[in-house]
Design a protein around this motif. Sequence first.
Motif, mmCIF file in Angstrom:
data_model
loop_
_atom_site.group_PDB
_atom_site.id
_atom_site.type_symbol
_atom_site.label_atom_id
_atom_site.label_comp_id
_atom_site.label_asym_id
_atom_site.label_seq_id
_atom_site.Cartn_x
_atom_site.Cartn_y
_atom_site.Cartn_z
ATOM 1 N N GLU A 137 -32.435 -1.555 24.200
ATOM 2 C CA GLU A 137 -33.699 -0.846 24.017
ATOM 3 C C GLU A 137 -33.461 0.560 24.529
ATOM 4 O O GLU A 137 -32.411 0.841 25.110
ATOM 5 C CB GLU A 137 -34.830 -1.538 24.781
ATOM 6 C CG GLU A 137 -34.589 -1.680 26.273
ATOM 7 C CD GLU A 137 -35.680 -2.473 26.955
ATOM 8 O OE1 GLU A 137 -36.519 -1.825 27.633
ATOM 9 O OE2 GLU A 137 -35.689 -3.709 26.844
ATOM 10 N N PRO A 138 -34.381 1.509 24.332
ATOM 11 C CA PRO A 138 -34.144 2.876 24.814
ATOM 12 C C PRO A 138 -33.807 2.919 26.298
ATOM 13 O O PRO A 138 -34.572 2.440 27.140
ATOM 14 C CB PRO A 138 -35.481 3.578 24.522
ATOM 15 C CG PRO A 138 -36.019 2.852 23.335
ATOM 16 C CD PRO A 138 -35.641 1.409 23.557
ATOM 17 N N PHE A 161 -30.833 10.240 28.924
ATOM 18 C CA PHE A 161 -31.102 9.300 30.009
ATOM 19 C C PHE A 161 -30.261 9.641 31.239
ATOM 20 O O PHE A 161 -29.101 10.049 31.130
ATOM 21 C CB PHE A 161 -30.819 7.862 29.562
ATOM 22 C CG PHE A 161 -31.738 7.397 28.474
ATOM 23 C CD1 PHE A 161 -33.010 6.932 28.770
ATOM 24 C CD2 PHE A 161 -31.349 7.471 27.139
ATOM 25 C CE1 PHE A 161 -33.874 6.525 27.765
ATOM 26 C CE2 PHE A 161 -32.209 7.068 26.120
ATOM 27 C CZ PHE A 161 -33.485 6.588 26.440
ATOM 28 N N THR A 162 -30.868 9.499 32.405
ATOM 29 C CA THR A 162 -30.216 9.863 33.651
ATOM 30 C C THR A 162 -29.754 8.644 34.440
ATOM 31 O O THR A 162 -30.302 7.555 34.288
ATOM 32 C CB THR A 162 -31.172 10.689 34.540
ATOM 33 O OG1 THR A 162 -30.467 11.113 35.720
ATOM 34 C CG2 THR A 162 -32.381 9.867 34.983
ATOM 35 N N GLY A 163 -28.752 8.859 35.275
ATOM 36 C CA GLY A 163 -28.228 7.795 36.116
ATOM 37 C C GLY A 163 -26.718 7.689 36.049
ATOM 38 O O GLY A 163 -26.065 7.243 36.994
ATOM 39 N N LEU A 164 -26.141 8.119 34.930
ATOM 40 C CA LEU A 164 -24.690 8.021 34.767
ATOM 41 C C LEU A 164 -24.044 9.384 34.533
ATOM 42 O O LEU A 164 -22.972 9.467 33.944
ATOM 43 C CB LEU A 164 -24.352 7.083 33.599
ATOM 44 C CG LEU A 164 -24.633 5.597 33.818
ATOM 45 C CD1 LEU A 164 -24.298 4.802 32.567
ATOM 46 C CD2 LEU A 164 -23.831 5.067 35.010
ATOM 47 N N PHE A 200 -26.826 -1.567 31.887
ATOM 48 C CA PHE A 200 -27.299 -0.419 32.650
ATOM 49 C C PHE A 200 -28.700 -0.042 32.178
ATOM 50 O O PHE A 200 -28.912 0.194 30.983
ATOM 51 C CB PHE A 200 -26.358 0.774 32.461
ATOM 52 C CG PHE A 200 -24.946 0.512 32.903
ATOM 53 C CD1 PHE A 200 -24.509 0.917 34.149
ATOM 54 C CD2 PHE A 200 -24.056 -0.160 32.068
ATOM 55 C CE1 PHE A 200 -23.210 0.675 34.563
ATOM 56 C CE2 PHE A 200 -22.755 -0.411 32.477
ATOM 57 C CZ PHE A 200 -22.334 0.003 33.726
ATOM 58 N N ARG A 201 -29.639 0.011 33.103
ATOM 59 C CA ARG A 201 -31.020 0.377 32.779
ATOM 60 C C ARG A 201 -31.284 1.776 33.345
ATOM 61 O O ARG A 201 -31.362 1.952 34.556
ATOM 62 C CB ARG A 201 -31.987 -0.651 33.365
ATOM 63 C CG ARG A 201 -31.732 -2.064 32.858
ATOM 64 C CD ARG A 201 -32.671 -3.096 33.453
ATOM 65 N NE ARG A 201 -32.296 -4.432 33.009
ATOM 66 C CZ ARG A 201 -32.695 -4.969 31.854
ATOM 67 N NH1 ARG A 201 -33.504 -4.269 31.058
ATOM 68 N NH2 ARG A 201 -32.299 -6.168 31.495
ATOM 69 N N LEU A 202 -31.416 2.740 32.454
ATOM 70 C CA LEU A 202 -31.524 4.139 32.848
ATOM 71 C C LEU A 202 -32.927 4.679 32.572
ATOM 72 O O LEU A 202 -33.677 4.114 31.776
ATOM 73 C CB LEU A 202 -30.490 4.969 32.091
ATOM 74 C CG LEU A 202 -29.047 4.448 32.113
ATOM 75 C CD1 LEU A 202 -28.147 5.373 31.310
ATOM 76 C CD2 LEU A 202 -28.528 4.297 33.529
ATOM 77 N N GLU A 203 -33.245 5.788 33.225
ATOM 78 C CA GLU A 203 -34.537 6.441 33.031
ATOM 79 C C GLU A 203 -34.368 7.701 32.194
ATOM 80 O O GLU A 203 -33.326 8.361 32.247
ATOM 81 C CB GLU A 203 -35.158 6.798 34.384
ATOM 82 C CG GLU A 203 -35.518 5.587 35.225
ATOM 83 C CD GLU A 203 -36.212 5.970 36.521
ATOM 84 O OE1 GLU A 203 -36.444 7.184 36.726
ATOM 85 O OE2 GLU A 203 -36.524 5.077 37.316
#
Length: 319
Positions: A137-138, A161-164, A200-203
């Motif tokens: 999903e997004p 998307f942020t986090g990585l 990985f679940r990113l914002e």
Amino acid sequence: MEINFPFSTSRQNPSLMLPTPPTFTKMASMAFPVVQSPRNSTPIFSSNKEQTQNWNALKFVRGKKLLKDLSTWGIGGPCNYFVQVFHQTHLLSAIRYCREFSIPYVVIGKGSNCLFDDLGFDGCVLLNQIDFLERMEPGVYRAGSGFRFNHLGSLSCNEGFTGLEFAAGIPGTVGGATYMNAGANGQDMDNLAAIVAATFRLERSGSAKKRQQELLKRRRATQPVNERSAGSVFRNPVNLGVSAAELIDKAGLKGCSIGGAMVTNIHANFLVNNGASTSQDMLNLIALVKDKVDSKFGVQLEEEVLYFHPYWNYANWER
């Protein structure tokens, strides 16, 4: 096994966050010997003719694959068995084969955190090529453990998307990053398992790509990106407010070399192969750095890289 990672934009330095202690395939011992490893005049395996063995649709290469070709350090002799796995069923079959015939084995990705011995490895090296990517999903990515971590970092930032952001500068795999992060955070690795994928679940963030570009620019300016290294060799000491690189630098070790192994002048926590380093050169330099830092500051540095002893096996690990 599969791992899920939540990420939050509230973190100043995003890193892998493990919700529960997972278990992983055991790899090589992290303990670096101060004394020399066993030496013979020739590598363990010196067959001039490639031998192969097929088992359950897997092709095992005998005594020919050079481990220096599987490591970013460019160091290492031949392994007894070598096989590439492209799917989790291949990985399971390869592990079953090794267990059935009592063959020690290790699972590797890009070899960016590995020091192989010049004598080789008297066991089987499983090269992880499980490199699929699914968008659940997004902002939610499910990646095979053999998928390039830097590619996932770039792709997720480009999609907003942020986090990585930090991942773009790490030349390993999703599985390798997961495994090493678990070790860094004191997770238990006593039970045998293998990472096949991670989610990985990113914002969402409009500044992720810009931040990533800034991190890459800083990395190119402060790290020896064009030299043969294994990334940071030592973990940063906990609760000291000083990095391993700073301690090594203040100990006067920048530029120090043993044989073809050298502490780079660009970043003191990077040890590079100048083109002719043996595994013993690197082991001796690592031991020297640890000894000097301990003598000068009373700090015992811990290795972040993995050393694959030629005759390593599970019995030795348990002892």
